[in-house]
Design a protein around this motif. Structure first.
Motif, short mmCIF file in Angstrom:
data_model
loop_
_atom_site.label_atom_id
_atom_site.label_comp_id
_atom_site.label_asym_id
_atom_site.label_seq_id
_atom_site.Cartn_x
_atom_site.Cartn_y
_atom_site.Cartn_z
N ARG A 332 101.66 67.09 4.84
CA ARG A 332 101.12 66.07 3.94
C ARG A 332 101.05 66.61 2.53
O ARG A 332 101.09 67.81 2.30
N ARG A 333 100.93 65.70 1.57
CA ARG A 333 100.77 66.10 0.18
C ARG A 333 99.35 66.58 -0.04
O ARG A 333 98.40 66.08 0.55
N PHE A 334 99.20 67.56 -0.93
CA PHE A 334 97.87 68.12 -1.20
C PHE A 334 96.92 67.05 -1.72
O PHE A 334 95.72 67.08 -1.46
N GLU A 335 97.45 66.07 -2.46
CA GLU A 335 96.60 65.06 -3.09
C GLU A 335 96.14 63.99 -2.11
O GLU A 335 95.21 63.23 -2.41
N ASP A 336 96.76 63.86 -0.95
CA ASP A 336 96.40 62.82 0.02
C ASP A 336 95.27 63.32 0.91
O ASP A 336 95.50 64.09 1.84
N ASP A 337 94.04 62.85 0.64
CA ASP A 337 92.91 63.44 1.35
C ASP A 337 92.66 62.81 2.72
O ASP A 337 92.16 63.45 3.63
N GLY A 338 92.99 61.54 2.91
CA GLY A 338 92.76 60.89 4.19
C GLY A 338 91.30 60.75 4.56
O GLY A 338 90.97 60.56 5.74
N LEU A 339 90.39 60.85 3.59
CA LEU A 339 88.97 60.74 3.88
C LEU A 339 88.54 59.27 3.94
O LEU A 339 89.13 58.40 3.31
N ASP A 340 87.48 59.01 4.69
CA ASP A 340 87.02 57.65 4.96
C ASP A 340 85.80 57.32 4.11
O ASP A 340 84.73 57.91 4.29
N CYS A 341 85.96 56.39 3.19
CA CYS A 341 84.84 55.98 2.33
C CYS A 341 84.06 54.80 2.92
O CYS A 341 83.00 54.45 2.41
N SER A 342 84.57 54.19 3.99
CA SER A 342 83.96 52.97 4.53
C SER A 342 82.67 53.22 5.30
O SER A 342 81.92 52.30 5.57
N LEU A 343 82.42 54.49 5.67
CA LEU A 343 81.23 54.79 6.47
C LEU A 343 79.98 54.99 5.63
O LEU A 343 78.88 55.12 6.18
N PHE A 344 80.12 55.02 4.32
CA PHE A 344 79.00 55.32 3.42
C PHE A 344 77.83 54.38 3.71
O PHE A 344 77.97 53.16 3.70
N ALA A 345 76.67 54.96 3.96
CA ALA A 345 75.48 54.16 4.28
C ALA A 345 74.23 54.94 3.89
O ALA A 345 73.75 55.78 4.64
N PRO A 346 73.69 54.67 2.68
CA PRO A 346 72.44 55.32 2.29
C PRO A 346 71.35 55.05 3.32
O PRO A 346 71.21 53.90 3.78
N PRO A 347 70.59 56.04 3.71
CA PRO A 347 69.53 55.83 4.71
C PRO A 347 68.59 54.71 4.29
O PRO A 347 68.18 54.61 3.14
N GLY A 348 68.31 53.83 5.24
CA GLY A 348 67.40 52.72 4.95
C GLY A 348 68.08 51.45 4.50
O GLY A 348 67.47 50.38 4.48
N GLN A 349 69.37 51.55 4.13
CA GLN A 349 70.10 50.34 3.71
C GLN A 349 70.81 49.75 4.92
O GLN A 349 71.34 50.44 5.77
N GLN A 350 70.86 48.42 4.96
CA GLN A 350 71.49 47.73 6.07
C GLN A 350 73.01 47.89 6.00
O GLN A 350 73.62 47.77 4.94
#
Length: 354
Positions: A332-350
């Motif tokens: 893979r390319r070094f710049e392609d991180d493949g990380l998932d931003c969709s799981l972000f959930a501050p504690p206490g937020q629905q």
């Protein structure tokens, strides 16, 4: 005032070039009352109450738009460190002050939670410890990086880490669950496989063997690892490029990148003094090659050029890297991180139902 330039074991430089923001310049003069008083080289750490923790970035040359840096200055003492000039903003020298007079952002955890919890915050991967290494030696006692990872795991926020320290293995208990949710990638900066060159170039960083071992342990634990061969220095370590890539691939690295040496502001003076001290026979040749890559100057800060350079040497280095990466099967390319931003959930937020 500049310190004597005699080598100090365990430090990248012994000099303190003039702080470009200081209104006065001090010069040492022999007044006839000379006495041998060795300069202090112990590490000093002071605390800072940071007003903000997440730093925004708009450079097209780097693959992230925000970063968190727990420390100012870095005890690793890498002579080439691009962050050295930033120490001048704090009325300190980019020279040995950068290695010995460090600042820890002691309120990092509190401020990070506040900023991540702001209404409307949109997550993108945070680069942790990019300006200076988040796992430099003082992290053993300060533990600011660990606290940041605890928060990022709790908020399920993606994070990149670039380090040259094996201390990162201490936090395997946090990195594994982050990796299981595609929330972390670790890139190791690998500059040489030669212990002696490492000792004079980045004196307090982990040995090459220790870095490769840390990569292997993380990889075997399921934490994705990459390698960044940076900086590549003409006639100093560029001949090791293929061997470093092979060693990193064998340790589990999935992607690879490289950066040609940059010498902005005071780093040029520090680096040339280091060359004269450690590689006097090669110094002129090394600087000639650097200038060939930088339009006849020691540095070229233009976006799109500053990381790779231009000219025959830079083109050859790029070709060598491309051929080696393809041969070794970096997937893979070094710049392609493949990380998932969709799981972000501050504690206490629905959580979103979408």
């Amino acid at each position: 005032m500049s310190n004597p330039t005699k080598a100090v074991r365990g430090r990248g430089t012994a000099s303190n070039p003039h702080n470009r923001f200081a209104p006065h310049l001090s010069v040492a003069e022999d007044d006839g009352w000379h006495q041998e008083v060795p300069p202090t080289r112990a590490t000093e750490v002071r605390s800072e109450q940071a007003r903000t923790i997440i730093t925004r970035n708009q450079s097209p040359d780097v693959g992230f738009d925000r970063s968190v840096n727990p420390y100012r200055g870095c005890e690793h003492g890498c002579i080439y460190c691009f962050a050295r000039p930033s120490h001048a903003y704090w009325d300190m020298s980019p020279g040995i002050d950068f290695e010995t007079r460090l600042i820890a952002k002691s309120n990092l955890a509190d401020r990070l939670e506040v900023e991540l919890s702001k209404p409307g915050y949109v997550p993108q991967p945070i680069a942790l410890g990019i300006n200076t290494d988040a796992y430099q030696p003082i992290e053993r006692e300060q533990r600011l990086t660990r606290r940041a990872l605890e928060i990022l795991l709790r908020y399920r926020h993606p994070v990149h880490i670039i380090t040259k320290s094996s201390l990162i293995l201490r936090d395997l208990d946090l990195l594994v669950p982050l990796a299981q949710q595609r929330l972390v990638r670790i890139a190791f900066s690998l500059t040489t496989l030669d212990d002696e060159l490492k000792r004079v170039m980045e004196p307090r960083a982990a040995s090459p063997v220790a870095r490769l071992r840390a990569m292997r342990v993380l990889h075997e634990a399921g934490v994705p690892v990459d390698v960044l061969c940076a900086p590549m220095i003409p006639a100093i370590n560029d001949m090791e490029l293929e061997r470093m890539l092979e060693a990193a691939r064998g340790a589990g690295a999935e992607s690879a990148g490289y950066v040609l040496l940059r010498l902005p502001l005071e780093i040029a003076e520090l680096f040339e003094a280091w060359l004269a001290q450690h590689f006097p026979a090669r110094a002129e040749h090394v600087m000639s090659l650097i200038r060939q890559c930088r339009g006849g100057k020691a540095n070229d800060s233009r976006f799109g050029k500053r990381m790779r350079g231009e000219g025959h040497f830079a083109d050859l280095l790029a070709q060598r890297f491309s051929l080696a990466a393809r041969r070794l099967g970096f997937a893979r390319r070094f710049e392609d991180d493949g990380l998932d931003c969709s799981l972000f959930a501050p504690p206490g937020q629905q959580l979103s139902l979408i």
